[in-house]
Design an enzyme around this catalytic site. Structure first.
Site: not given
Ligand code: NOJ
Length: 729
Positions: A275
């Site tokens: 993430d």
């Molecule tokens: C953070 C989020 O937790 C995740 O779900 C997402 O895909 C990413 N950012 C990318 O935007």
């Protein structure tokens, strides 16, 4: 050397072409180019964390990044792809990722809402349409489905998942993967999916986003992992690590999760991305002393691609030269990433997702909007309907009151991708469209969503006094759920409760239309409203879909996939809890209960009313016991005893009465959504095998244990016809 290969002839041949291509690339790639493939950077469009880079185009050109996210439209992505394919030494195409969570341009209900349809075909279709639209705009990788089990409504991200149940969540997870990926990733309208957030992100302490997770391995394997396994089994191409730690180890540095379970036990062949900056975050977690060490932990744990953190980018070469990580690990990661690019057909034609004509034709087609309206109606849950307050009569004059009554912006909910809220239909417009020019409808906002101003209240009260029926659109703003949107109080925000209380005093029938991304604790609404319809954030077609339900053009069939508590003090509350040694007994103080509230929720998992009624009868088990090689059939007859046709979600639960480890009081093991004409009966039969009765024992072995089981067939998790059977040795 431009790498172009023709269409594969058969699977083995295709595999060997793929291996040959990737092996030949690995032989000529420099360390920097390999690390580049393991690096994902955001473009300069909508980001959810620190941007950190402004020179991503230069990074593409020098082969230092092989993946970009938050970039779409044919024009923009073509420009970036052109740099990768024409200006880099090895011409390796980029992969473009984006959060296509519940639709791309046509926005569908938030995933939690959609799960309440219990309609796997409709859910798969919505992912299919989302993929088709996204693919037409240059995207080939979605960061979805989010398959985190959500048992804590304070956590804003319950909006993105399929609710609290592992069985249902696993079915929905697989349906979404199939929808996004279709039958073949090489088709121009399929995109690779990403099972996230691996793992147990939903078990965050206190429901606070990013917070610590401390759970047993049994709970991890039984409750939180199965939806991920279902994604892996459905062929998902990628996994995303979660932000949280589990039992002291952050997910991005967790070899037990990423290697032992995912890559070894489950045989996952795709790649693992982190993430957003979650490798870097192992430093504040207290797991790595600096960025270089964090990168080593991540690669050694099995992280193949670093999202936005620039850790591999900045430090991996040094770690390699110091022998802290091996070239084998790097090669394995690169191989996995190139493998997915190959599967998408990007080596064959890097511009296959970049066709301006298709972009024009695929976006927000009429059939996409119709599908969005259809699944939105199916997602709505009728929570209360006293004296058949709903459906409404078209002749009644309406006072439409509430901060969400004429709102477009919030209709598309959190994580609405490239959705344009200005295209969303508000409830006001939806009702007007349905009733036409002679609609007798007055709109008053009454209050804002979340402030303490009372200036609009008097007008709303006056409007209520003049109408036959009041519809109140209450709830949250879209931004009150989703990432970084936990709430400690899950009641109606701002002055909405006061507004409701004032309107009730007017004495007209009040129908509440709820819009929200999580369960709300609304006991006063339950006590005093005539009807309550839960509509979540139901997407581009929200207003039209809600009007269909309010006026009876669609008979509600949704059932909750997450428990609604009476109060935040009951959390965690979910249907498949364990029993205690002192089960609730109203006449005995020393049993498990609260002094000030019942143990039961306001609305249980699986609950939802209809404009008709269903009766369950003729419960039958075809035998009293069965053994490990056999199966048992459980059936019941469901009769539509009301005056309208309708759909009912028939649910099957079991309870393993005694085990070597204690078992939940109920576990969903099957469901069927059936259509019944008024007066019609159908018998629904479920088959149970020993494999449906398994759990992880204390040695982490998945097995069923002989003994007694209770089995229930009913319309929600709190009631049902009951029988018992035995699993014999
Ligand atoms: C953070 C989020 O937790 C995740 O779900 C997402 O895909 C990413 N950012 C990318 O935007």
């Amino acid at each position: 050397m431009l790498l172009v290969l023709g269409a594969p002839v058969n699977i083995t041949k295709a595999q060997s072409r793929k291996d040959k291509l990737i092996d030949s690339l690995l032989k000529v790639m420099t360390i920097d180019e390999k690390i580049g493939q393991m690096t994902l950077f955001t473009s300069d469009w909508d980001v959810t964390g620190p941007t950190m880079r402004s020179n991503y185009k230069e990074d593409i050109r020098s082969g230092k990044t092989g993946a970009i996210f938050n970039a779409f439209t044919v024009k923009y992505n073509r420009e970036l792809q052109k740099i990768a394919v024409e200006e880099t030494r090895l011409h390796i195409p980029l992969i473009f990722g984006y959060d296509v969570i519940h639709g791309h341009r046509t926005i569908f209900p938030i995933p939690l809402g959609e799960s309440a349809s219990w309609d796997l075909d409709a859910i798969e279709k919505s992912a299919r349409i989302a993929a088709t639209e996204a693919a037409a705009e240059g995207i080939n990788w979605t960061f979805a489905p989010m398959v985190d089990i959500g048992r804590d409504p304070r956590w804003g991200r319950v909006a993105e998942g399929a609710g609290e149940d592992t069985y249902l969540g696993s079915k929905i997870a697989a349906a979404r993967v199939k929808g996004f990926q279709g039958n073949d990733l090489r088709n121009y309208n399929t995109i690779v999916a990403c099972a996230k957030h691996f793992a147990a992100y939903g078990a965050a302490e206190a429901g606070r986003d990013y917070s610590t997770v401390d759970i047993s391995e049994n709970t991890l394997r039984e409750v939180y992992l199965p939806p991920f396994k279902a994604c892996a089994d459905a062929g998902v191409g990628t996994f995303m690590t979660s932000f949280n730690e589990i039992n002291g180890v952050p997910s991005s540095g967790n070899p037990f999760l990423l290697k032992t379970i995912l890559k070894d036990e489950w045989g996952f062949k795709g790649f693992v991305v982190t993430d957003y900056t979650s490798i870097n975050e192992m430093i504040p977690h207290g797991f790595a002393k600096d960025e270089k060490e964090a990168g080593e932990e991540a690669l050694n744990a099995g992280v193949d691609m670093d999202m936005q953190g620039a850790i591999y980018y900045n430090h991996l070469k040094t770690s390699l030269s110091e022998g802290k990580v091996s070239m084998d690990e790097v090669n394995d990661a690169v191989k996995r990433i190139l493998g997915i690019k190959y599967d998408l057909g990007l080596f064959e034609d890097p511009y296959r997702y970049l066709d301006a004509e298709r972009e024009k034709n695929e976006i927000m087609r009429k059939e996409n909007l119709d599908a969005a309206q259809d699944v939105a109606r199916k997602s709505m849950v009728l929570l209360k309907n006293k004296n058949e307050a709903l459906p409404l009569r078209k002749e009644s004059s309406i006072a439409l009151i509430g901060p969400l009554a004429h709102d477009q912006q919030d209709m598309i909910g959190p994580w609405s991708a490239a959705g344009d809220w200005k295209k969303a239909i508000s409830l006001y417009d939806g009702i007007r469209m349905k009733l036409g020019s002679d609609a007798k409808i007055v709109y008053e906002k009454g209050c804002n969503i979340n402030d303490d101003s009372t200036q609009y209240m008097a007008r709303a009260i006056a409007a209520a006094g003049k109408a036959d029926v009041v519809i109140m659109a209450l709830g949250e703003s879209a931004q009150m759920s989703g990432e970084a949107a936990s709430r400690a109080d899950i009641g109606l925000p701002g002055m909405q409760q006061q507004l409701f209380n004032e309107i009730i005093k007017v004495g007209k029938p009040v129908v509440v239309v709820l819009m929200n991304g999580r369960p709300l604790a609304i006991p006063e609404l339950d006590r005093n409203a005539n009807a309550i319809l839960e509509t979540w954030f139901s997407g581009t077609m929200a207003g039209a879909a809600i009007a269909d339900v309010l006026y009876g053009d669609y008979n509600p069939s949704g059932k909750l996939t997450i428990t609604f508590p009476r109060s935040v003090g009951q959390i965690p509350i979910y249907y498949n809890e364990k029993n205690t040694g002192r089960p609730f007994d109203a006449n005995n103080k020393y049993t498990s209960k609260y002094l000030d509230l019942p143990n039961t929720p306001l609305y249980p998992f699986g609950y939802g009313l209809s404009y008709t009624t269903y009766k369950y009868s003729n419960f039958n088990l075809d035998k009293p016991y069965f053994n490990f090689n056999d199966s048992i059939h459980v059936s019941a007859t469901v009769t539509n005893t009301g005056k309208r046709d309708g759909e009912e979600v028939v649910q099957l639960y079991i309870h393993d009465v005694t085990g070597s480890l204690t078992r939940p009081v109920k576990e969903l093991k099957g469901f069927r959504k059936i259509f019944l004409k008024a007066g019609e009966s159908k018998t629904v039969t479920f088959t149970l095998h020993a494999s449906d009765l398994t759990f992880y024992n204390s040695k982490m072995k998945l097995q069923a244990e002989p003994g007694q089981f209770e089995v229930f067939i009913g319309s929600d998790s709190a009631e049902g016809l009951k029988g018992t059977f035995e699993l014999a040795k």
